[in-house]
Design an enzyme around this catalytic site. Structure first.
Site, PDB file in Angstrom:
ATOM      1  CG  ASN A   9      -8.371  13.773  -6.964  1.00  0.00           C
ATOM      2  OD1 ASN A   9      -8.816  12.625  -6.880  1.00  0.00           O
ATOM      3  ND2 ASN A   9      -9.097  14.793  -7.398  1.00  0.00           N
ATOM      4  CE  LYS A  11      -8.992  15.005 -10.932  1.00  0.00           C
ATOM      5  NZ  LYS A  11      -9.284  16.136 -11.803  1.00  0.00           N
ATOM      6  CG  HIS A  94     -12.673  17.141  -6.967  1.00  0.00           C
ATOM      7  ND1 HIS A  94     -13.105  17.278  -8.264  1.00  0.00           N
ATOM      8  CD2 HIS A  94     -11.337  17.345  -6.977  1.00  0.00           C
ATOM      9  CE1 HIS A  94     -12.050  17.555  -9.020  1.00  0.00           C
ATOM     10  NE2 HIS A  94     -10.972  17.594  -8.271  1.00  0.00           N
ATOM     11  CD  GLU A  96     -12.873  16.029 -11.698  1.00  0.00           C
ATOM     12  OE1 GLU A  96     -12.634  14.963 -11.104  1.00  0.00           O
ATOM     13  OE2 GLU A  96     -11.981  16.694 -12.284  1.00  0.00           O
ATOM     14  CD  GLU A 166      -8.634  20.792  -6.793  1.00  0.00           C
ATOM     15  OE1 GLU A 166      -7.555  20.269  -7.093  1.00  0.00           O
ATOM     16  OE2 GLU A 166      -9.720  20.191  -6.875  1.00  0.00           O
ATOM     17  N   GLY A 172      -7.385  19.801 -15.030  1.00  0.00           N
ATOM     18  CA  GLY A 172      -7.272  18.886 -16.162  1.00  0.00           C
ATOM     19  C   GLY A 172      -7.119  19.575 -17.501  1.00  0.00           C
ATOM     20  CB  SER A 213      -3.034  22.447 -14.767  1.00  0.00           C
ATOM     21  OG  SER A 213      -4.166  21.982 -15.494  1.00  0.00           O
TER      22      SER A 213
HETATM   23  P1  PGA Z   1      -5.364  18.241 -12.358  1.00  0.00           P
HETATM   24  O1  PGA Z   1      -6.533  17.913 -11.291  1.00  0.00           O
HETATM   25  O2  PGA Z   1      -4.079  18.322 -11.577  1.00  0.00           O
HETATM   26  O3  PGA Z   1      -5.397  17.101 -13.314  1.00  0.00           O
HETATM   27  O4  PGA Z   1      -5.721  19.549 -12.989  1.00  0.00           O
HETATM   28  C1  PGA Z   1      -6.533  18.502 -10.013  1.00  0.00           C
HETATM   29  C2  PGA Z   1      -7.774  18.076  -9.253  1.00  0.00           C
HETATM   30  O5  PGA Z   1      -8.853  17.975  -9.845  1.00  0.00           O
HETATM   31  O6  PGA Z   1      -7.704  17.812  -8.025  1.00  0.00           O
END
Ligand code: PGA
Length: 256
Positions: A9, A11, A94, A96, A166, A172, A213
């Site tokens: 992903n 982003k 997601h 976000e 998640e 992140g 992560s």
């Molecule tokens: P990350 O993001 O691996 O940077 O923690 C995962 C995600 O938001 O899909």
């Protein structure tokens, strides 16, 4: 046996030129691991170039969002009809998008239905916040998200949907859930909830990823967990070497 699925992903990262550089670097090495489903979910602006560059490779392409109408006066939005020319997958819900762009379980449900109606495969993201986690609300909250997201979706359709668990506090932050916790929530909450709706056979066949992560240093222990069918990867999907490592280790752990 469920086929592991590693999806990047990206982003809001990478210009078209940067996107091409990355996919051209990964597509050769990733061809060695056809036993793992592989995808990159890029920004809309890079989808056309990336899908062209990945034609004939083992790497599938996905979008990170979409609107639920086919077309019309929805300035700035992108529809499933437009996406299906370019992608196989679309991430829906997601955290976000839920946090910054007002997505709710209801909009997630509409988007899942619209994606399915056009033959796109949804990757539906669920997960609790740090506060919910600390208050012991994870199980009830995640189960509620799954139930609401899958409202009105048939068992046949559900089989084609990927779920990504998640935990928001792990996204992140560098701080992944422990493999045991991720395994427990995926098995005893996400898959168990799907089993109450669709029965055990359907739930057992569904692909459920972990996200938050996941990176080269923890992918082995996460993928050793039986309920974790792969990962939705943010940060580590932006570097060719890291993304290749995630796919390679997933293949090795599962003997593929
Ligand atoms: P990350 O993001 O691996 O940077 O923690 C995962 C995600 O938001 O899909």
């Amino acid at each position: 046996m469920r086929k592991p699925f590693i999806a990047g992903n990206w982003k809001m990262n990478k210009t078209v030129a940067e996107a091409l550089e990355l996919v051209n670097a990964v597509k050769g090495p990733l061809a060695d691991y056809p036993g793992v489903t592989q995808a990159v979910c890029t920004p809309f602006t890079a989808l056309a170039a990336v899908s062209e560059a990945l034609k004939g490779s083992t790497v599938k392409v996905g979008a990170q969002n979409m609107y639920w109408e086919d077309s019309g006066a929805y300035t700035g939005e992108v529809s499933p009809v437009m996406l299906k020319e370019l992608v196989d997958y679309v991430i829906i819900g997601h955290s976000e998008r839920r946090a910054y762009f007002g997505e709710t379980d209801e909009t997630v449900n509409k988007k899942i239905k619209a994606a399915l109606a056009h033959g796109l495969k949804p990757i539906v993201a669920v997960g609790e916040s740090l506060e919910q986690n600390q208050a012991g609300e994870t199980e009830a909250f995640v189960s509620g998200q799954v139930k609401a997201g899958f409202e009105g979706i048939t068992a046949e359709q559900a089989k084609g949907i990927v779920v990504a668990y998640e935990p928001i506090w792990a996204i992140g932050t560098g701080l992944a859930a422990t493999p045991e916790d991720a395994n427990r929530i995926i098995g005893q909450v996400v898959r168990a909830t799907l089993a109450t709706i669709y029965g055990d056979a359907v739930a057992q066949a569904m692909i459920i990823q972990y996200g938050g992560s996941m990176k080269p240093s923890n992918v082995k222990e996460l993928m050793e967990q039986p309920e974790i069918d792969g990962g939705l990867i943010g940060g580590a999907s932006l570097k060719a070497e890291d993304f290749i490592t995630l796919v390679r280790v997933s293949a090795e752990v599962r003997g593929l």
